[in-house]
Design an enzyme around this catalytic site. Structure first.
Site, short mmCIF file in Angstrom:
data_model
loop_
_atom_site.label_atom_id
_atom_site.label_comp_id
_atom_site.label_asym_id
_atom_site.label_seq_id
_atom_site.Cartn_x
_atom_site.Cartn_y
_atom_site.Cartn_z
N SER A 59 0.79 -1.24 -0.09
CA SER A 59 -0.06 0.04 -0.30
C SER A 59 0.89 1.35 0.19
O SER A 59 0.32 2.40 -0.15
CB SER A 59 -0.89 0.08 1.19
OG SER A 59 -0.15 -0.12 2.23
N GLU A 84 -5.26 -1.64 -7.91
CA GLU A 84 -4.44 -0.55 -8.21
C GLU A 84 -3.16 -1.30 -8.58
O GLU A 84 -2.47 -1.93 -7.90
CB GLU A 84 -4.14 0.24 -6.87
CG GLU A 84 -3.44 1.55 -7.41
CD GLU A 84 -3.53 2.47 -6.02
OE1 GLU A 84 -3.37 3.68 -6.23
OE2 GLU A 84 -3.37 1.78 -4.85
N ASN A 127 -3.71 4.91 -1.28
CA ASN A 127 -3.37 5.29 0.15
C ASN A 127 -2.95 6.28 0.47
O ASN A 127 -2.87 6.99 1.58
CB ASN A 127 -2.40 3.94 0.71
CG ASN A 127 -3.04 2.86 1.13
OD1 ASN A 127 -4.05 2.68 0.69
ND2 ASN A 127 -2.44 2.04 1.94
#
Length: 283
Positions: A119, A152, A190
């Site tokens: 992340s 992602e 994030n």
């Protein structure tokens, strides 16, 4: 099948979710972790997840036992030699990730792509400790993995167009689409989400509103499915804290300073859903 056997490194919440998704779509999975205790917990979590998935997705056609049997749980990294693709899901700690990649790079076939499920950690940095930086790509799955249709995907400095295309085909085989972004700390999701969660923790810490009301603002006023603190509990507050710390270190910007309340909760073992208590109670 192009990716008949997939290596999944790390048997925590995300690793189990990735393994389940892979097995449900017909792949053989080698799920690796360093501890038999972690693997035993992964077996338990997977069985629970498969039962829940079957309950809420009647008619999906995936036999829970058949899915479970497609996964090999092991502490033997050498079994990754047969993998056609590898997804790494270890903790958001650069020292840990570096050791993992140095180890698996010597085992996995040179042409195989490494997907970094992270992340916040730089994909370029991960690629730099392997002999295949052009075949290292970020693949930020969302939790719960089997239920989320979008991933992602992060392009590192050396990530080749062929690797991006391979990542698209791999995710397509899991029934997922992807959005490709560039390699900056936190990427898109994030860099925004961690700031939101951290600020929400400050609101609770400062007595502006209790956690349930902070979340209700987002679910009732903005029609979000979950509030930021409930989202944090789902992800795991330890993972949230590590991600914010990476952003703070990477940008050297005080806006990413972790909320003291968040640090205190992690130190107390209040990690969210997986511990039964976080900003909310799950017992």
């Amino acid at each position: 099948m192009e990716f008949s056997t997939v290596g999944v490194v790390g048997a925590g919440v995300m690793g189990v979710g990735v393994a389940q998704n892979l097995a449900q779509t017909g792949h053989r999975v080698v799920l690796v972790d360093v501890s038999d205790d972690v693997l035993d917990n992964a077996r338990h979590e997977l069985r629970q997840s498969l039962r829940a998935y079957a309950l809420f997705n009647k008619g999906a056609g995936a036999d829970p036992q058949a899915v479970f049997d497609r996964i090999d749980f092991t502490t033997d990294y050498d079994l990754l030699a047969k993998a056609d693709f590898v997804v790494e899901n270890v903790t958001e700690d650069w020292g840990v990730k570096q050791r993992v990649y140095e180890r698996i790079d010597a085992i996995v076939r040179p042409e195989v792509v490494f997907a970094v499920n992270t992340s916040a950690i730089s994909i370029t940095r991960v690629g730099s400790v392997t002999s295949r930086p052009d075949r290292v790509v970020g693949m930020h799955f969302m939790n719960p993995v089997p239920m989320k249709p979008m991933v992602e995907v992060i392009r590192g400095h050396h990530t080749s167009p062929d690797t991006i295309e391979t990542a698209r085909r791999f995710l397509g085989g899991l029934g997922k689409d992807c959005i490709v972004v560039e390699d900056v700390p936190g990427f898109v999701s994030n860099r925004v989400l961690m700031l939101t969660i951290n600020e929400a923790a400050f609101l609770v810490q400062d007595g502006v509103a209790p956690a349930k009301d902070v979340d209700r603002i987002f679910t009732s006023c903005f029609d979000h499915r979950m509030g930021p603190l409930e989202t944090a509990d789902l992800i795991g507050l330890d993972t949230i804290l590590k991600s914010i710390e990476v952003l703070h270190e990477s940008f050297a910007d005080s806006k990413y300073r972790p909320a003291p309340l968040l640090k205190k909760m992690v130190a107390a073992g209040l990690l969210g859903r997986k511990s039964g208590q976080g900003f909310h109670t799950y017992r």
